[in-house]
Scaffold this motif. Structure first.
Motif, PDB file in Angstrom:
ATOM      1  N   ILE A  86      26.236  32.415  36.000  1.00  0.00           N
ATOM      2  CA  ILE A  86      27.730  32.622  36.139  1.00  0.00           C
ATOM      3  C   ILE A  86      28.431  33.606  35.568  1.00  0.00           C
ATOM      4  CG2 ILE A  86      29.970  31.327  36.291  1.00  0.00           C
ATOM      5  CD1 ILE A  86      28.399  28.709  37.128  1.00  0.00           C
ATOM      6  N   PHE A  87      28.156  33.723  34.172  1.00  0.00           N
ATOM      7  CA  PHE A  87      28.738  34.777  33.357  1.00  0.00           C
ATOM      8  C   PHE A  87      28.130  35.873  33.790  1.00  0.00           C
ATOM      9  CE2 PHE A  87      30.814  31.315  30.716  1.00  0.00           C
ATOM     10  CZ  PHE A  87      31.843  32.068  30.390  1.00  0.00           C
ATOM     11  N   GLU A  88      26.993  36.190  34.152  1.00  0.00           N
ATOM     12  CA  GLU A  88      26.094  37.180  34.683  1.00  0.00           C
ATOM     13  C   GLU A  88      26.586  37.761  35.724  1.00  0.00           C
ATOM     14  OE1 GLU A  88      22.416  38.307  33.238  1.00  0.00           O
ATOM     15  OE2 GLU A  88      23.032  40.114  34.264  1.00  0.00           O
ATOM     16  N   PHE A  89      27.012  36.967  36.773  1.00  0.00           N
ATOM     17  CA  PHE A  89      27.325  37.151  38.173  1.00  0.00           C
ATOM     18  C   PHE A  89      28.679  37.874  37.858  1.00  0.00           C
ATOM     19  CE2 PHE A  89      29.968  36.073  41.966  1.00  0.00           C
ATOM     20  CZ  PHE A  89      29.053  36.775  42.865  1.00  0.00           C
ATOM     21  N   PHE A  90      29.792  37.140  37.374  1.00  0.00           N
ATOM     22  CA  PHE A  90      30.896  37.822  37.248  1.00  0.00           C
ATOM     23  C   PHE A  90      31.164  38.975  36.381  1.00  0.00           C
ATOM     24  CE2 PHE A  90      31.968  33.522  39.121  1.00  0.00           C
ATOM     25  CZ  PHE A  90      32.787  34.016  40.266  1.00  0.00           C
ATOM     26  N   ALA A  91      30.268  39.200  35.324  1.00  0.00           N
ATOM     27  CA  ALA A  91      30.321  40.536  34.609  1.00  0.00           C
ATOM     28  C   ALA A  91      29.944  41.498  35.862  1.00  0.00           C
ATOM     29  CB  ALA A  91      28.961  40.582  33.721  1.00  0.00           C
ATOM     30  N   GLY A  92      29.066  41.043  36.512  1.00  0.00           N
ATOM     31  CA  GLY A  92      28.814  42.404  37.892  1.00  0.00           C
ATOM     32  C   GLY A  92      29.906  42.560  38.699  1.00  0.00           C
ATOM     33  N   GLU A  93      30.798  41.306  38.978  1.00  0.00           N
ATOM     34  CA  GLU A  93      31.887  41.434  39.740  1.00  0.00           C
ATOM     35  C   GLU A  93      33.004  42.472  39.084  1.00  0.00           C
ATOM     36  OE1 GLU A  93      30.300  40.460  42.602  1.00  0.00           O
ATOM     37  OE2 GLU A  93      32.465  39.841  43.313  1.00  0.00           O
ATOM     38  N   CYS A  94      33.103  42.341  37.838  1.00  0.00           N
ATOM     39  CA  CYS A  94      34.115  43.182  37.282  1.00  0.00           C
ATOM     40  C   CYS A  94      33.771  44.639  37.777  1.00  0.00           C
ATOM     41  CB  CYS A  94      33.816  43.405  35.811  1.00  0.00           C
ATOM     42  SG  CYS A  94      34.080  41.807  34.845  1.00  0.00           S
ATOM     43  N   LEU A  95      32.482  45.092  37.985  1.00  0.00           N
ATOM     44  CA  LEU A  95      32.269  46.585  38.500  1.00  0.00           C
ATOM     45  C   LEU A  95      32.380  46.705  39.981  1.00  0.00           C
ATOM     46  CD1 LEU A  95      29.109  47.035  36.025  1.00  0.00           C
ATOM     47  CD2 LEU A  95      31.451  47.543  35.469  1.00  0.00           C
ATOM     48  N   ARG A  96      32.530  45.663  40.567  1.00  0.00           N
ATOM     49  CA  ARG A  96      32.462  45.800  42.051  1.00  0.00           C
ATOM     50  C   ARG A  96      34.003  45.370  42.642  1.00  0.00           C
ATOM     51  NH1 ARG A  96      27.052  43.447  41.671  1.00  0.00           N
ATOM     52  NH2 ARG A  96      27.959  41.458  41.366  1.00  0.00           N
ATOM     53  N   ALA A 144      37.407  45.919  44.302  1.00  0.00           N
ATOM     54  CA  ALA A 144      37.906  47.033  45.509  1.00  0.00           C
ATOM     55  C   ALA A 144      38.743  46.628  46.058  1.00  0.00           C
ATOM     56  CB  ALA A 144      36.548  47.184  46.496  1.00  0.00           C
ATOM     57  N   GLY A 145      39.373  47.473  46.756  1.00  0.00           N
ATOM     58  CA  GLY A 145      40.613  47.306  47.769  1.00  0.00           C
ATOM     59  C   GLY A 145      40.160  47.939  48.984  1.00  0.00           C
ATOM     60  N   GLU A 146      41.283  48.029  49.707  1.00  0.00           N
ATOM     61  CA  GLU A 146      41.167  48.623  51.160  1.00  0.00           C
ATOM     62  C   GLU A 146      42.414  49.582  51.184  1.00  0.00           C
ATOM     63  OE1 GLU A 146      40.436  46.061  54.760  1.00  0.00           O
ATOM     64  OE2 GLU A 146      41.124  44.480  53.154  1.00  0.00           O
ATOM     65  N   ILE A 157      45.520  48.220  49.911  1.00  0.00           N
ATOM     66  CA  ILE A 157      45.729  46.588  49.791  1.00  0.00           C
ATOM     67  C   ILE A 157      44.917  46.521  48.557  1.00  0.00           C
ATOM     68  CG2 ILE A 157      45.050  44.315  50.575  1.00  0.00           C
ATOM     69  CD1 ILE A 157      45.274  45.647  53.338  1.00  0.00           C
ATOM     70  N   THR A 158      45.496  45.705  47.213  1.00  0.00           N
ATOM     71  CA  THR A 158      44.382  45.763  46.211  1.00  0.00           C
ATOM     72  C   THR A 158      44.731  44.335  45.733  1.00  0.00           C
ATOM     73  OG1 THR A 158      46.446  46.554  45.040  1.00  0.00           O
ATOM     74  CG2 THR A 158      44.789  48.001  45.331  1.00  0.00           C
ATOM     75  N   ARG A 159      43.799  43.816  44.809  1.00  0.00           N
ATOM     76  CA  ARG A 159      43.857  42.580  44.278  1.00  0.00           C
ATOM     77  C   ARG A 159      44.324  42.690  42.788  1.00  0.00           C
ATOM     78  NH1 ARG A 159      42.111  38.059  46.778  1.00  0.00           N
ATOM     79  NH2 ARG A 159      40.803  38.383  48.774  1.00  0.00           N
ATOM     80  N   GLU A 160      45.403  42.034  42.236  1.00  0.00           N
ATOM     81  CA  GLU A 160      45.767  42.060  40.930  1.00  0.00           C
ATOM     82  C   GLU A 160      45.534  40.477  40.355  1.00  0.00           C
ATOM     83  OE1 GLU A 160      49.692  43.389  40.808  1.00  0.00           O
ATOM     84  OE2 GLU A 160      49.214  45.263  41.601  1.00  0.00           O
ATOM     85  N   PRO A 161      45.419  40.651  39.115  1.00  0.00           N
ATOM     86  CA  PRO A 161      45.432  39.219  38.188  1.00  0.00           C
ATOM     87  C   PRO A 161      46.686  38.357  38.493  1.00  0.00           C
ATOM     88  CG  PRO A 161      45.525  40.825  36.651  1.00  0.00           C
ATOM     89  CD  PRO A 161      45.381  41.496  37.989  1.00  0.00           C
TER      90      PRO A 161
END
Ligand code: NAD
Length: 477
Positions: A106-116, A118-120, A133-137
């Protein structure tokens, strides 16, 4: 014995400790763990609030590196951490190591998600205007977890919270602070800036309550019982905060006349009894059509006879102990209730003694149960299941859906028609065909409907929905 302290604003703090006891052997103290006060919780929330501006703007490579380092350490220490998990919670060593590996993945997956991230960018309906359109914390995320998955549930909440740029106040269950402390320690040493993750171990009524009452927590993700979930919901509405609840289950497992008997028995035994039945996705209602009923029950009895219930760390153990005395009392109370209601205790249900003092219960299977009995309606959360005999597929589906819960739903059948119909019509967040109701992948959505869950899904890409908030920006070209 060393005291494992709470992590607040990057410092290990706290004095008053409590023993973490091994349910396989109550003479074995796993460790001493600090108990946070309400003031500690407030300090943790303040630290997370102070750390948010910098962390929310941190580079994706920094977040990636910290989560990846954490994944690598969890994987490298899987045997040791899996053993700690089994020692504090009581699931078998194989299950403990398996859950630890899952936390690493799970940590590996979300480490990857940091690099992915994206917005529109899309054109406006108005001329010369662009829309982004962006996503913010979201902000400070409160994480409250139960005792039955001591490392995987903290991982599947902490990893996405951090990956998407939130800061965290994390309160694990009182019974299993060991794995949570280990995760906090790993993340701390992996270079997480101070205050980004705060660990506050302690009582729900003190630490959890202080979190619910804080106006400085913007989102709470909770896994646990329905009762506590409702408190989280009410307090969150009060504070106009985002919340996500994963709660109980009363998951059905349907066995049809055309099922492969060995597939059905294996899946039913796994669903009902592995991890001592202490999984929210466990099946405690086994709904069997009449043509296969007697053969299925006889085969279950034979299979259950071969199950070894013993110390979680012993090689050869299939089922570890119940987590503590109060859960054991709940299990044996429900066994008594089932008998009073007129169900027949066909196999197991006895308290058993092993070499060490622990909470050992022989898995119990009721037959002659019906769906209105309390043992078929209320979550028991132990190795206790009831077989409900039905006429045909249509009745099986109706009984399967006749429950206030809706987490997972399984069927054993060789019919494509019935499997397809069941996948479409089971009122559950997850459906399993010829597989146990429990046991899920780490990279796809997890969650339920009806009384089992509230809010958006956890895990996989779907986790972004909870841990981010969407912004739509318009620019005149
Ligand atoms: P619980 O509700 O007793 O405790 C869960 C957490 O809430 C603990 O950390 C506890 O300390 C905290 N808490 C208790 N009182 C609180 C309060 N007043 N304010 C804030 N926090 C408080 O649940 P449990 O016994 O630890 O876990 C078992 C339950 O969890 C079962 O019902 C099971 O089905 C459920 N569960 C659900 C899922 C799922 O994904 N649906 C997964 C695992 C477990």
């Amino acid at each position: 014995m060393t005291l494992h302290q709470n992590l607040i604003a990057g410092e290990w703090v706290g004095g008053d400790g409590i023993a973490n006891i091994n349910p396989s052997n109550t003479n074995d103290v796993v460790g001493e763990y600090a108990r946070a006060t309400a003031d500690d919780a407030k300090a943790a929330i303040a630290a997370a609030k102070a750390a948010f501006p910098a962390w929310s703007r941190s580079g994706i490579l920094e977040r990636h590196a910290i989560l990846k380092k954490t994944a690598d350490e969890i994987m490298a220490r899987k045997d040791e951490l899996g053993r700690l998990l089994s020692r504090e919670e009581g699931k078998t060593l194989a299950e403990g190591i398996g859950e630890t590996v899952r936390a690493g993945q799970i940590f590996e997956f979300f480490a990857g998600e940091c690099l992915r991230l994206a917005g529109e960018v899309i054109p406006s309906v108005r001329p010369n205007i662009g829309v982004e359109i962006t996503r913010e914390p979201v902000g400070v995320v409160g994480i409250i977890t139960p005792w039955n998955f001591p490392i995987a549930i903290p991982a599947w909440k902490i990893a996405p919270a951090l990956a998407y740029g939130n800061t965290v106040v994390f309160k694990p269950a009182e019974l299993v602070p060991g794995c949570s402390w280990a995760i906090a320690d790993i993340l701390h040493r992996a270079g997480l800036p101070k205050g980004v993750l705060n660990l506050v171990m302690g009582k729900g009524s003190v630490v959890g309550q202080a979190m619910l009452e804080s106006p400085d927590i913007q989102a709470i993700t909770f896994t646990g019982s329905v009762g506590t979930g409702k408190r989280v919901a009410m307090a969150s509405v009060e504070h106009n905060r985002k919340f996500q609840l994963e709660m109980g289950g009363k998951n059905p497992f349907v066995v049809l006349d055309d099922a492969d008997l060995s597939v059905a028995v294996e899946a039913a035994v796994n669903s009902a009894f592995f991890s001592t039945g202490q999984r929210c996705t466990a099946s405690s209602r086994i709904i069997v059509t009449e043509g296969i009923h007697d053969k299925f029950v006889a085969a279950m009895g034979e299979r259950m006879h071969g199950l070894v219930v013993d110390d979680a760390l012993k090689p050869g153990t299939h089922i570890g102990p119940v987590v503590d005395q109060s859960q054991l009392n709940q299990d044996t109370d429900y066994i008594a209730i089932g008998k009073q209601e007129g169900a027949k205790l066909a196999f197991g249900g006895d308290l058993i003694k092993r070499d060490s003092p622990g909470f050992y219960l022989q898995p119990a299977l009721f037959t002659d149960a019906h769906n209105q009995m309390r043992i078929a309606r209320e979550e028991i959360f132990g190795p206790v299941a009831a077989v409900i005999r039905v006429k045909d597929y249509e009745e099986a589906l109706a009984v399967a859906n006749d429950t206030p819960f809706g987490l997972s739903s399984g069927i054993a059948t060789t019919s494509l028609k019935h499997a397809t119909h069941f996948k479409r019509n089971a009122e559950a967040g997850m459906v399993m065909v010829n597989l146990p109701t429990a046991g899920v992948d780490f990279h796809v959505p997890f969650g339920g409907r009806k009384g089992s869950s509230y809010g958006s899904r956890e895990q996989g890409k779907y986790a972004a929905e909870f841990y981010t908030t969407v912004k739509t920006a318009y620019t005149l070209a």
